[in-house]
Design an enzyme around this catalytic site. Structure first.
Site, PDB file in Angstrom:
ATOM      1  N   GLU A   1      -9.627   6.815  -7.651  1.00  0.00           N
ATOM      2  CA  GLU A   1     -10.190   7.087  -6.323  1.00  0.00           C
ATOM      3  C   GLU A   1     -11.295   8.150  -6.387  1.00  0.00           C
ATOM      4  OE1 GLU A   1      -6.972   7.623  -3.556  1.00  0.00           O
ATOM      5  OE2 GLU A   1      -6.032   5.742  -4.129  1.00  0.00           O
TER       6      GLU A   1
ATOM      7  N   ASP B   1       0.865  -1.172   0.000  1.00  0.00           N
ATOM      8  CA  ASP B   1       0.000   0.000   0.000  1.00  0.00           C
ATOM      9  C   ASP B   1       0.912   1.235   0.000  1.00  0.00           C
ATOM     10  OD1 ASP B   1      -2.216   1.567   0.003  1.00  0.00           O
ATOM     11  OD2 ASP B   1      -2.876   1.065   2.028  1.00  0.00           O
TER      12      ASP B   1
END
Length: 277
Positions: A206, A25
């Site tokens: 996103e 991540d």
């Protein structure tokens, strides 16, 4: 999890025989320590050692320096680097092209089953290719490609746009005319055998992509009406999710969803012209 060798390497890679690659991540390895980044060399050693193959970082020069030092001093074995690189390289362009072919979705093909438009003939007098997404590698790739939100145009990376792929697929005698957003008079006056319209979503990743209505942004709808109102056409939709196509269904002869084909526009042409089902 970023430091969990038992699960990442032991379970995922060895036991489950996972052949893909593992990505951290963003700033994930920094957070192995508390506070984050308190001991970065340990974070790199623990994360890469656990089996992470690609690390998402904010300061890539720092990461490269630390990793290179650790490999040179045998803290991280070269076999671990080889494993990571091999896994990343395995996602190759031929495989990507095959993935495009196998994920296209046919939503409409002609007015009835006995009069299909697809597959298109490779030999035709003159065909029209139009739409914002027909000759734009960045749009084909979408967000999360090289840069966070992606980048329009054809300078982002190497690959083949849908327009290039169409030109490479048709017979040499077939004339391919490209006009991104033609008016209906241009289409009517040119006696095209058929048209391929490639439209879709603009770039996002996103929350930048949040949409309340999932509609196709202009000039997509206008191009569809201008072209498909004047000549037989197939519309190819480039998008990272379902978008509303109901308003255009009656205007188009065939409708194909290509999702985000990435660098391999050849996979789209492979199916449109019947080399693959």
């Amino acid at each position: 999890m970023h430091a969990n060798r038992d699960l990442v390497t032991g379970f995922l890679k060895n036991k489950l025989k996972f052949r893909g690659f593992v990505i951290s991540d963003w700033l994930g390895i920094d957070k192995i320590t508390s506070p984050p980044h308190a001991n970065y060399s340990y974070s790199v050693e623990a994360g890469v050692g656990a089996g992470i193959d690609m690390i998402m970082v904010s300061n890539f020069t720092e990461f490269i320096d630390v990793l290179t030092y650790q490999v040179k001093h045998n803290i991280i074995p070269m076999s671990r680097i080889d494993d990571a690189v091999k896994r990343i390289l395995r996602e190759h362009r031929e495989l990507a092209r095959e993935a495009v072919r196998k994920t296209l979705v046919l939503l409409k093909n002609g007015e009835s089953a006995d009069k299909p438009l697809l597959p298109l003939p490779k030999k035709a007098t003159k065909i029209l290719v139009s739409g914002t997404h027909a000759d734009n590698l960045g749009y084909q790739c979408g967000g999360w490609t090289i840069t966070w939100q992606g980048l329009g145009g054809n300078d982002l990376t190497s690959g083949t746009t849908t327009l290039q792929a169409i030109k490479n697929t048709v017979e040499p005698t077939t004339r391919v005319v490209y006009s991104e957003n033609p008016d209906s008079d241009f289409v009517k006056s040119n006696k095209f055998s058929f048209a391929i319209v490639v439209v879709g979503e603009l770039l996002y990743a996103e929350t930048f992509g949040d949409s309340l209505n999932l509609t196709l942004s202009e000039p997509g709808p206008r191009t569809i009406y201008n072209v498909c109102g004047a000549v037989k056409c197939v519309v190819v939709v480039i998008s990272g999710r379902p978008v509303v196509m109901q308003p255009y269904l009656s205007s188009v002869n065939a409708l194909v969803v290509a999702w985000l084909p990435g660098t391999e526009g050849k996979g789209v042409a492979d199916v449109l012209f019947g080399d693959y089902g």
